[in-house]
Design a protein around this motif. Structure first.
Motif, PDB file in Angstrom:
ATOM      1  N   PRO A 114      47.613  36.109  34.885  1.00 59.30           N
ATOM      2  CA  PRO A 114      48.527  37.155  35.318  1.00 59.30           C
ATOM      3  C   PRO A 114      49.984  36.695  35.173  1.00 59.30           C
ATOM      4  O   PRO A 114      50.314  35.539  35.449  1.00 59.30           O
ATOM      5  N   GLY A 115      50.827  37.620  34.713  1.00 60.07           N
ATOM      6  CA  GLY A 115      52.235  37.280  34.555  1.00 60.07           C
ATOM      7  C   GLY A 115      52.604  36.795  33.179  1.00 60.07           C
ATOM      8  O   GLY A 115      53.787  36.619  32.874  1.00 60.07           O
ATOM      9  N   ALA A 116      51.602  36.584  32.311  1.00 67.94           N
ATOM     10  CA  ALA A 116      51.903  36.095  30.964  1.00 67.94           C
ATOM     11  C   ALA A 116      52.471  37.192  30.074  1.00 67.94           C
ATOM     12  O   ALA A 116      53.055  36.906  29.030  1.00 67.94           O
ATOM     13  N   GLY A 117      52.274  38.469  30.449  1.00 64.60           N
ATOM     14  CA  GLY A 117      52.819  39.569  29.660  1.00 64.60           C
ATOM     15  C   GLY A 117      51.851  40.174  28.670  1.00 64.60           C
ATOM     16  O   GLY A 117      52.240  40.996  27.834  1.00 64.60           O
ATOM     17  N   LYS A 118      50.582  39.822  28.750  1.00 61.13           N
ATOM     18  CA  LYS A 118      49.634  40.299  27.747  1.00 61.13           C
ATOM     19  C   LYS A 118      49.470  41.816  27.779  1.00 61.13           C
ATOM     20  O   LYS A 118      49.331  42.459  26.730  1.00 61.13           O
ATOM     21  N   THR A 119      49.475  42.420  28.962  1.00 58.77           N
ATOM     22  CA  THR A 119      49.199  43.852  29.054  1.00 58.77           C
ATOM     23  C   THR A 119      50.280  44.695  28.394  1.00 58.77           C
ATOM     24  O   THR A 119      49.992  45.691  27.737  1.00 58.77           O
ATOM     25  N   THR A 120      51.556  44.288  28.540  1.00 55.06           N
ATOM     26  CA  THR A 120      52.642  45.108  28.006  1.00 55.06           C
ATOM     27  C   THR A 120      53.132  44.656  26.639  1.00 55.06           C
ATOM     28  O   THR A 120      53.513  45.482  25.801  1.00 55.06           O
ATOM     29  N   LEU A 121      53.123  43.371  26.376  1.00 54.62           N
ATOM     30  CA  LEU A 121      53.723  42.890  25.137  1.00 54.62           C
ATOM     31  C   LEU A 121      52.770  42.948  23.946  1.00 54.62           C
ATOM     32  O   LEU A 121      53.180  43.318  22.839  1.00 54.62           O
TER      33      LEU A 121
ATOM     34  N   ASP B  16      41.406  45.385  28.343  1.00 53.14           N
ATOM     35  CA  ASP B  16      42.196  44.525  29.221  1.00 53.14           C
ATOM     36  C   ASP B  16      41.405  44.189  30.481  1.00 53.14           C
ATOM     37  O   ASP B  16      40.602  44.993  30.966  1.00 53.14           O
ATOM     38  N   GLU B  17      41.654  43.008  31.004  1.00 53.73           N
ATOM     39  CA  GLU B  17      41.045  42.528  32.243  1.00 53.73           C
ATOM     40  C   GLU B  17      39.511  42.574  32.175  1.00 53.73           C
ATOM     41  O   GLU B  17      38.836  42.965  33.128  1.00 53.73           O
ATOM     42  N   VAL B  18      38.955  42.147  31.053  1.00 54.04           N
ATOM     43  CA  VAL B  18      37.498  42.190  30.918  1.00 54.04           C
ATOM     44  C   VAL B  18      36.805  41.240  31.890  1.00 54.04           C
ATOM     45  O   VAL B  18      35.604  41.386  32.153  1.00 54.04           O
ATOM     46  N   HIS B  19      37.537  40.285  32.417  1.00 55.63           N
ATOM     47  CA  HIS B  19      36.925  39.340  33.360  1.00 55.63           C
ATOM     48  C   HIS B  19      36.448  40.025  34.636  1.00 55.63           C
ATOM     49  O   HIS B  19      35.623  39.477  35.372  1.00 55.63           O
ATOM     50  N   GLU B  20      36.974  41.214  34.920  1.00 56.47           N
ATOM     51  CA  GLU B  20      36.546  41.912  36.130  1.00 56.47           C
ATOM     52  C   GLU B  20      35.114  42.431  36.011  1.00 56.47           C
ATOM     53  O   GLU B  20      34.488  42.753  37.011  1.00 56.47           O
ATOM     54  N   ARG B  21      34.624  42.540  34.796  1.00 56.78           N
ATOM     55  CA  ARG B  21      33.225  42.878  34.518  1.00 56.78           C
ATOM     56  C   ARG B  21      32.786  44.178  35.174  1.00 56.78           C
ATOM     57  O   ARG B  21      31.687  44.289  35.730  1.00 56.78           O
ATOM     58  N   ASN B  22      33.671  45.174  35.106  1.00 55.73           N
ATOM     59  CA  ASN B  22      33.301  46.488  35.598  1.00 55.73           C
ATOM     60  C   ASN B  22      32.255  47.113  34.675  1.00 55.73           C
ATOM     61  O   ASN B  22      32.272  46.902  33.456  1.00 55.73           O
TER      62      ASN B  22
END
Length: 842
Positions: free
Chosen positions: A36-43, A131-137
């Motif tokens: 979190p905070g690395a900027g992957k979601t927006t950049l 995105d956020e595949v680690h949440e395993r929804n």
């Protein structure tokens, strides 16, 4: 070429963008691991949109949460200096901000699945980012499996990128890459030092109260804004209420949860004005993919609500569990986004070491009826799709069984028209079927409201054991027709918003004035046909269709209902408590579950009416809905019922006239005397052959009263064969003509025929009377009809004891003629033609 502000180059993920670009170009898929905070979601999406291999197609990026999707879309649009809906747009289940020129679409997970089901080729889409595949929804896993299947069979050029905040990416690499695992690119985060403080609740202190104490402590001792992680909106509201009077005047309190309005969510995310501090009380929605500006303090309650299969409701419901160590690290990381921070954990360091490293994949923990429905619509079996964790076969089979019961699957487990319609309803298949199959604007609006109510926590607050079970009461609270002291107004408002959203998505007009709360059971049974229950003899005691006992408190509004349908039960297999249910009447059950309702007609004896009645029962399996009694109509069933009654009572309903009784005895005498071919007219014989001799005469009859009016002598005689009928009067006559010209009545009730006759009427008779060769037993009477003698040999009587009888008669009746040789005497006509009949002859 998309231009980005220079500030975006300072994000850690910018250093690995080129690797991501090359991996997607060369392999078509990649895994990006960045904290979190690395900027992957927006950049990342912004840097990929102009790549040549994208060919001008758009990027679709999945976010697990609506709030994160909105925030990511707005942030990217801001970085481009544009309005949302231009180059960047987003779509959630209740909002769409996408324009004709949009190239990057941020969507929630279910949106991608719906697009794939509508058109598996995803025309115009060149890259899908998970995105956020680690949440395993579960929706993420489903979307990923369908996208992989579409790429393998229809779109080999479709590129896939999975982004995760945790380094467990090997499984995904094999999944996305096939024989050659997809490249894994790792980015460092940009996290400042974080001081961990262990702050478990004191003895006897509830978690909510301990969180309040810790927040106040942090506000006094630390600088910056505070982000508090709580499991759900209920805990947020309680802590918010407790903190309000305690914080300083310059501290603002904001809730942050997916159930809140967009305005409330935006206010929680906005930075604090100069000179003010804020406390944001959030669910795990702020754990990843979302930046809450200004936060330097995190207070973590250490709990989260996760989906789990709930046997009480038969659906997946949110359950409170302890967070994993990975989740705790991500939460703590929120305190160090911009500068050093502090994280308070509301549990001990020792307990932390015992917590799971990661929570289980949702697909292994929840009801899979929704997945079974999606796969049936997709057309590819689960074992031929690529899941990070395969769905458990037993759970998937149970889901298919439920779908068959709901009418979403046919006997071959193929999806039906009802099942396809259910796919468009954003709710569990049970609730989707209720919405789809409800008829009329009022019931459809009510179905949307019930679906929203069952998909969230109860709007009545308090211990479950203290709350009424009546669902219709809650509906009246929502519609404003009733007030309840335990109703949560905020929960009611959220429920109405959710119900409107469901209604909008399925094209149902939603107006609270249309809703009739008394129809709750008739609508709910569409979702829970297996949870219908009938009341036993005691108020509050019920039996479910499955045979399981069920109950509500004796003073519950539902205690006296004949039928109820349950949405929430406590899970006890022997005698379950109904936590949430609605009353329903038999006509509503029949109208709603008509295909499963059987109408049974039967004829039986009604002792109160003393006659045959027709019982009309409506049954749902072994459950009797109701019954009506009426006089049966004529026909074979009525005849059979009358025959059964006559047989079971050994001929009691039949009315035997003297002629009929005599006829029976004459035929029985002939059968006993060795005459061939005569029927058995004893009680036993007649009972055994009722269908032969009596049934034809009952045609058209419907009551025992009609049976009693039958002329049984005519019925019996008609049953004799032609030669027998003609010979009967010869072989077993009813009378014997005497020498006097009079007739002597014969009685066949004994072992041999008999008759009572005055001895004077036999003067001139030389042969003993007989029937079928059997002597008639003569009861000889005096002129006063008193017994003189019994004989079966009249000539022997004349020659023997007549002399003594003559003396006695002459003495008593001197005016009468008493010849010494009565056989040779002229016939004497007595003053009476025949003796008075004995009682048994009457």
């Amino acid at each position: 070429m998309t231009r980005l502000p220079d500030a975006s180059d300072g994000l850690p993920v910018a250093l690995v963008i080129d690797e991501v670009v090359e991996a997607l170009r060369a392999h078509g898929s990649a895994i990006l691991v960045a904290p979190p905070g690395a900027g992957k979601t927006t950049l990342v999406p912004l840097r990929l949109i102009d790549q040549p291999w994208l060919g001008g197609n758009k990027i679709v990026m999945l976010e697990p949460r609506r709030l994160a999707a909105r925030a990511a879309g707005h942030r990217m649009a801001y970085l481009l200096g544009e309005e949302i809906g231009q180059t960047v747009g987003y779509q959630t289940r209740d909002e769409r901000r996408i324009g004709r020129e949009t190239r990057i679409e941020v969507v929630t997970e279910g949106v991608l699945t719906r697009r794939l089901q509508h058109d598996p080729e995803l025309p115009g889409t060149g890259l899908v980012i998970f995105d956020e595949v680690h949440e395993r929804n579960l929706p993420t896993d489903v979307g990923l499996a369908l996208a992989l299947d579409a790429r393998r069979n229809l779109r080999p050029d479709l590129k896939l990128l999975a982004m995760s905040a945790t380094p467990q990416a090997e499984t995904l690499a094999r999944l996305l890459g096939g024989a050659t695992p997809a490249p894994i690119i790792t980015s460092d985060g940009r996290t400042h030092p974080i001081e961990l403080r262990w702050s478990p609740p004191g003895r006897g202190l509830k978690l909510d109260a301990a969180v309040v104490e810790t927040v106040l402590l942090a506000l006094r001792n630390d600088i910056g804004d505070v982000l508090v992680f709580l499991p759900g909106i209920g805990e947020i509201n309680r802590v918010l209420h407790a903190l309000g009077p305690e914080v300083a005047a310059n501290v603002d309190l904001y809730p942050l949860a997916g159930a809140l309005s967009l305005g409330d969510q935006d206010r929680a995310l906005d930075p604090s004005p100069p000179g003010r501090r804020r406390v944001v009380l959030s669910t795990d929605i702020a754990e990843t993919s979302l930046t809450v500006a200004g936060v330097r303090i995190v207070v973590d309650a250490g709990q989260a609500r996760v989906p789990r299969y709930d046997t009480r409701t038969g659906m997946t419901r949110l359950t409170t569990v302890a967070t994993s160590r990975a989740s705790a690290d991500q939460r703590a990381g929120r305190a160090g986004r911009t500068e050093p921070g502090v994280a308070y954990r509301m549990w001990s360091k020792l307990e932390h070491s015992t917590r799971r490293a990661h929570l289980e994949a949702e697909i292994t923990q929840v009801d899979l009826a929704g997945l079974a429905l999606e796969l049936a619509a997709w057309g590819t079996p689960a074992d031929r799709l690529d899941f990070p964790d395969p769905p458990p076969a037993r759970t998937l089979s149970q889901g298919a069984e439920l779908l068959r019961m709901l009418g979403a699957f046919d006997a071959d487990d193929s999806i039906t028209a009802t099942g396809r319609a259910m796919l468009d309803v954003p709710a569990h298949p049970r609730l989707a079927r209720m919405v789809v199959d409800s008829v009329g604007d009022g019931d459809r609006a009510l179905a949307c409201l019930i679906a929203a109510l069952l998909d969230d926590r109860d709007i009545l607050r308090g211990r479950a054991d203290d709350l009424p079970a009546d669902l219709s009461l809650r509906i009246r609270v929502v519609t404003g027709d009733e007030r309840h002291p335990r109703a949560d107004r905020g929960a009611v408002d959220r429920l109405i918003r959710r119900a409107r959203d469901i209604a909008r998505r399925v094209g149902v007009p939603f107006d609270l004035d249309l809703i009739d709360a008394d129809r709750a059971g008739a609508v709910l049974v569409l979702a829970y046909p297996d949870r219908l229950a009938v009341r036993r003899s005691q108020p509050g005691q019920f039996q479910l269709r499955t045979g399981t006992g069920a109950w509500v408190a004796k003073d519950d509004p539902l205690a006296h209902e004949t039928f109820v349908v349950a949405a929430d039960v406590d899970g006890d297999r022997k005698n379950t408590r109904l936590r949430l249910a609605a009353g329903i009447d038999a006509d509503e059950v029949a109208a709603t579950l008509g295909d499963s309702v059987e109408t049974r007609h039967s004829l039986a004896w009604d002792k109160d009416r003393g006659d045959i009645i027709e019982r009309i029962e409506r049954r749902l399996g072994n459950m009797k809905l109701d019954e009506r009694l009426r006089r049966p109509g004529p026909g074979p069933d009525a005849t059979a019922a009358l025959i059964d009654r006559i047989r079971s009572t050994r001929l009691a309903p039949l009315r035997w006239s003297p002629d009929a009784e005599q006829l029976r005895r004459r035929v029985e005498f002939l059968a006993r005397s060795g005459q061939d071919g005569w029927p058995d007219w004893s009680d036993g014989g007649l009972v055994r052959t009722l269908e032969t001799w009596l049934a034809p005469y009952l045609d058209g009859m419907t009551s025992i009263t009609e049976v009693a009016q039958l002329n049984l002598a005519t019925v019996l005689r008609a049953g004799l064969a032609w030669p027998q009928a003609s010979h009967l009067d010869q072989l077993a006559p009813t009378h014997v003509r005497l020498a006097t010209g009079r007739s002597m009545v014969l009685d066949y009730s004994g072992a041999q025929p008999s008759s009572s006759v005055r001895v004077q009427d036999l003067f001139g008779t030389t042969e003993h009377p007989s029937a079928a060769g059997v002597p008639v037993l003569l009861h000889l009477l005096s002129p006063a009809d008193r017994p003189i003698q019994i004989t079966s040999d009249l000539p022997g009587f004349w020659a023997g004891s007549w002399a003594e009888v003559r003396k006695e008669m002459a003495g008593r009746y001197p005016k009468h003629n008493w010849p010494t040789d009565p056989a040779a005497a002229a016939p004497s006509r007595s003053s009476r033609s025949s003796p008075r009949k004995r009682p048994e002859d009457r």
